[in-house]
Design an enzyme around this catalytic site. Structure first.
Site, PDB file in Angstrom:
ATOM      1  N   CYS A   1     -10.352   9.409 -16.865  1.00 35.75           N
ATOM      2  CA  CYS A   1      -9.355  10.469 -16.697  1.00 35.75           C
ATOM      3  C   CYS A   1      -9.688  11.212 -15.411  1.00 35.75           C
ATOM      4  CB  CYS A   1      -9.291  11.380 -17.922  1.00 35.75           C
ATOM      5  SG  CYS A   1     -10.799  12.298 -18.259  1.00 35.75           S
TER       6      CYS A   1
ATOM      7  N   ARG B   1     -10.166  14.092 -21.916  1.00 33.73           N
ATOM      8  CA  ARG B   1      -9.478  12.927 -22.463  1.00 33.73           C
ATOM      9  C   ARG B   1     -10.347  11.680 -22.564  1.00 33.73           C
ATOM     10  NH1 ARG B   1      -4.708  13.197 -18.345  1.00 33.73           N
ATOM     11  NH2 ARG B   1      -6.484  13.981 -17.138  1.00 33.73           N
TER      12      ARG B   1
ATOM     13  N   ASP C   1      -2.896  16.040 -20.299  1.00 37.91           N
ATOM     14  CA  ASP C   1      -4.138  16.749 -19.998  1.00 37.91           C
ATOM     15  C   ASP C   1      -4.185  18.059 -20.797  1.00 37.91           C
ATOM     16  OD1 ASP C   1      -6.273  18.049 -18.915  1.00 37.91           O
ATOM     17  OD2 ASP C   1      -5.702  17.689 -16.832  1.00 37.91           O
TER      18      ASP C   1
END
Ligand code: 4NP
Length: 158
Positions: free
Chosen positions: A9, A15, A124
């Site tokens: 990520c 994440r 996000d």
């Protein structure tokens, strides 16, 4: 046959640590042997543990990600891992741009592996509230399940 998979990520504190944790748990449940890691395209958080909110939601779901440490992806990762999986389309584009010509890793978008979620980003959660992290966990778990199924099919046909 064993495989290796790297989740990527932006910051490697929200994440991709959740994707790594969910995948590790799912792989263990199915007896899949894999080298599993995560990284970020950015370096801001290198050396840090995952975001406390990511650790909390994972713990609630029975997975401990608190010993992970953030790091930035390197060009070498493209020949160290069989699969590099981007958590969103911008990360995928950045990975495609830095991919060395002789890279052996297969690049993909995380939710492309989940039926009905193709082309979608794992959003996000960094700038939002705790509820965003529950959504991230659900996405991470869905992707992990789909990827383990894919790897089990691969290992059966190898
Ligand atoms: P991640 O979330 O990419 O899921 O780890 C982020 C963490 C930090 C930042 C951005 C996204 N940041 O800009 O510091």
């Amino acid at each position: 046959m064993s495989t290796s998979i790297l989740f990527v990520c932006l910051g490697n504190i929200c994440r991709s640590p959740l994707a790594e944790g969910a995948f590790r748990a799912e792989a263990e449940r199915h007896g899949i042997e894999a080298e599993i890691g995560s990284a970020g395209t950015g370096s801001w958080h290198a050396g840090q543990a995952p975001d406390a909110r990511a650790c909390a939601i994972a713990k609630e779901r029975g997975v401990d990600i608190s010993d992970q440490l953030a790091r930035q992806i390197t060009r070498r990762d493209f020949n160290r891992y069989d699969h590099i999986v981007a958590l969103d389309a911008q990360v995928l584009a950045d990975l495609q741009a830095m991919r060395p010509g002789d890279a052996s890793a297969a690049l993909s978008l995380f939710l492309d592996h989940v039926a009905g979620r193709e082309g979608q980003d794992v959003a996000d959660p960094y700038y939002g509230g705790d509820e965003g992290f529950a959504v991230t966990w659900d996405d991470a778990a869905a992707g992990a399940k789909a990827l383990v199924e894919l790897l089990m099919r691969d290992q059966r046909s190898a």
